[in-house]
Design an enzyme around this catalytic site. Structure first.
Site, PDB file in Angstrom:
ATOM      1  N   LYS A   9       4.389   8.676   7.356  1.00 27.22           N
ATOM      2  CA  LYS A   9       3.141   7.927   8.232  1.00 27.22           C
ATOM      3  C   LYS A   9       2.397   8.813   9.642  1.00 27.22           C
ATOM      4  O   LYS A   9       1.563   9.020   9.777  1.00 27.22           O
ATOM      5  CB  LYS A   9       3.072   6.892   8.795  1.00 27.22           C
ATOM      6  CG  LYS A   9       3.013   5.503   7.009  1.00 27.22           C
ATOM      7  CD  LYS A   9       2.522   4.825   7.576  1.00 27.22           C
ATOM      8  CE  LYS A   9       3.184   3.845   8.372  1.00 27.22           C
ATOM      9  NZ  LYS A   9       2.738   2.111   8.455  1.00 27.22           N
ATOM     10  N   LYS A  57       4.382   8.322  12.318  1.00 23.12           N
ATOM     11  CA  LYS A  57       3.480   7.869  13.078  1.00 23.12           C
ATOM     12  C   LYS A  57       5.381   7.819  13.631  1.00 23.12           C
ATOM     13  O   LYS A  57       6.145   7.954  13.521  1.00 23.12           O
ATOM     14  CB  LYS A  57       3.520   6.318  12.968  1.00 23.12           C
ATOM     15  CG  LYS A  57       2.236   6.031  12.953  1.00 23.12           C
ATOM     16  CD  LYS A  57       2.110   4.700  12.659  1.00 23.12           C
ATOM     17  CE  LYS A  57       0.404   3.931  12.645  1.00 23.12           C
ATOM     18  NZ  LYS A  57       0.545   3.033  12.645  1.00 23.12           N
TER      19      LYS A  57
HETATM   20  N1  C2G Z   1      -4.381  -4.107  13.478  1.00 21.80           N
HETATM   21  C1  C2G Z   1      -5.580  -5.279  13.568  1.00 21.80           C
HETATM   22  N2  C2G Z   1      -6.583  -4.767  14.553  1.00 21.80           N
HETATM   23  C2  C2G Z   1      -5.536  -4.187  16.000  1.00 21.80           C
HETATM   24  C3  C2G Z   1      -4.570  -3.430  15.324  1.00 21.80           C
HETATM   25  C4  C2G Z   1      -4.327  -3.120  14.302  1.00 21.80           C
HETATM   26  O1  C2G Z   1      -6.689  -5.580  12.347  1.00 21.80           O
HETATM   27  N3  C2G Z   1      -5.997  -3.747  17.087  1.00 21.80           N
HETATM   28  C5  C2G Z   1      -3.901  -4.885  11.903  1.00 21.80           C
HETATM   29  C6  C2G Z   1      -4.265  -3.455  11.129  1.00 21.80           C
HETATM   30  O2  C2G Z   1      -4.974  -3.077   9.733  1.00 21.80           O
HETATM   31  C7  C2G Z   1      -2.522  -4.071  10.217  1.00 21.80           C
HETATM   32  C8  C2G Z   1      -1.826  -4.684  10.735  1.00 21.80           C
HETATM   33  O3  C2G Z   1      -2.572  -4.531  12.127  1.00 21.80           O
HETATM   34  O4  C2G Z   1      -3.383  -4.077   8.940  1.00 21.80           O
HETATM   35  C9  C2G Z   1      -0.602  -3.201  11.729  1.00 21.80           C
HETATM   36  O5  C2G Z   1      -1.713  -2.741  12.080  1.00 21.80           O
HETATM   37  P1  C2G Z   1      -0.512  -1.100  12.198  1.00 21.80           P
HETATM   38  O6  C2G Z   1       1.153  -1.497  12.767  1.00 21.80           O
HETATM   39  O7  C2G Z   1      -0.922  -0.021  12.851  1.00 21.80           O
HETATM   40  O8  C2G Z   1       0.282  -0.514  10.008  1.00 21.80           O
HETATM   41  P2  C2G Z   1      -0.106   0.366   9.789  1.00 21.80           P
HETATM   42  O9  C2G Z   1       0.140   1.984  10.946  1.00 21.80           O
HETATM   43  O10 C2G Z   1      -2.011   0.663   9.325  1.00 21.80           O
HETATM   44  O11 C2G Z   1       0.249   0.312   8.173  1.00 21.80           O
HETATM   45  O12 C2G Z   1       1.237   0.696   3.857  1.00 21.80           O
HETATM   46  C10 C2G Z   1      -0.263   0.008   5.211  1.00 21.80           C
HETATM   47  C11 C2G Z   1       1.205   0.232   6.003  1.00 21.80           C
HETATM   48  O13 C2G Z   1       2.018   0.270   5.747  1.00 21.80           O
HETATM   49  C12 C2G Z   1      -0.405  -0.271   7.151  1.00 21.80           C
END
Ligand code: C2G
Length: 134
Positions: free
Chosen positions: A44, A46
């Site tokens: 990803k 990250k």
């Molecule tokens: N999130 C949120 N508000 C934020 C930050 C994150 O609602 N200020 C939500 C994201 O939308 C996601 C969850 O928290 O639903 C986890 O965020 P991340 O760890 O950034 O996940 P991500 O890297 O987007 O991984 O297959 C899907 C991916 O693995 C999603």
């Protein structure tokens, strides 16, 4: 018994993550969270501060969460939905539209992100603070 599922990295666990999990659980009775492995996060693009084991244990300790599994790739979602009999797939709306193909298997819900907080922002704030003090 309504089964809900979501996926994410959950690095530097913060209030936005908590609110997502809280609202996800409120959509049903049982919440499964697939936490991205370190290898998948590399896919990803990250770089995580916390290793997978720590991120998974922190998520598993959240009262809204009933099961934690590893998220190893983009393709596992359909198998997971079938395996865990998932009724609702939920994720933040930064993914709006990206998982509509899952509607063939379950409900798909995009929740508004929590504003003014993100793992990236936390890292930047810490970095700025360290620089200010040095
Ligand atoms: N999130 C949120 N508000 C934020 C930050 C994150 O609602 N200020 C939500 C994201 O939308 C996601 C969850 O928290 O639903 C986890 O965020 P991340 O760890 O950034 O996940 P991500 O890297 O987007 O991984 O297959 C899907 C991916 O693995 C999603």
């Amino acid at each position: 018994m309504k089964n809900v599922m979501t996926y994410g990295t959950f690095d530097l666990f913060h209030y936005g993550h908590l609110r997502l999990l809280e609202r996800a659980k409120a959509l049903g009775d049982h919440l499964t969270v697939a936490v991205s492995t370190d290898d998948f996060n590399a896919v990803k693009g990250k770089k995580c501060t916390y290793p997978f084991e720590h991120r998974a244990r922190i998520v598993a300790a959240i009262r809204y969460v009933d099961r934690v599994i590893p998220e190893r790739n983009w393709e596992q979602k359909v198998d997971d939905i079938k395996k865990f009999n998932i009724d609702v797939f939920v994720i933040g709306d930064d993914w709006q539209g990206k998982f509509d193909h899952l509607r063939e298997y379950c409900e798909v819900v995009y929740l508004p992100r929590t504003s003014n907080i993100s793992t990236t922002e936390i890292k930047q704030n810490v970095h700025k603070e360290v620089k200010r003090r040095s």
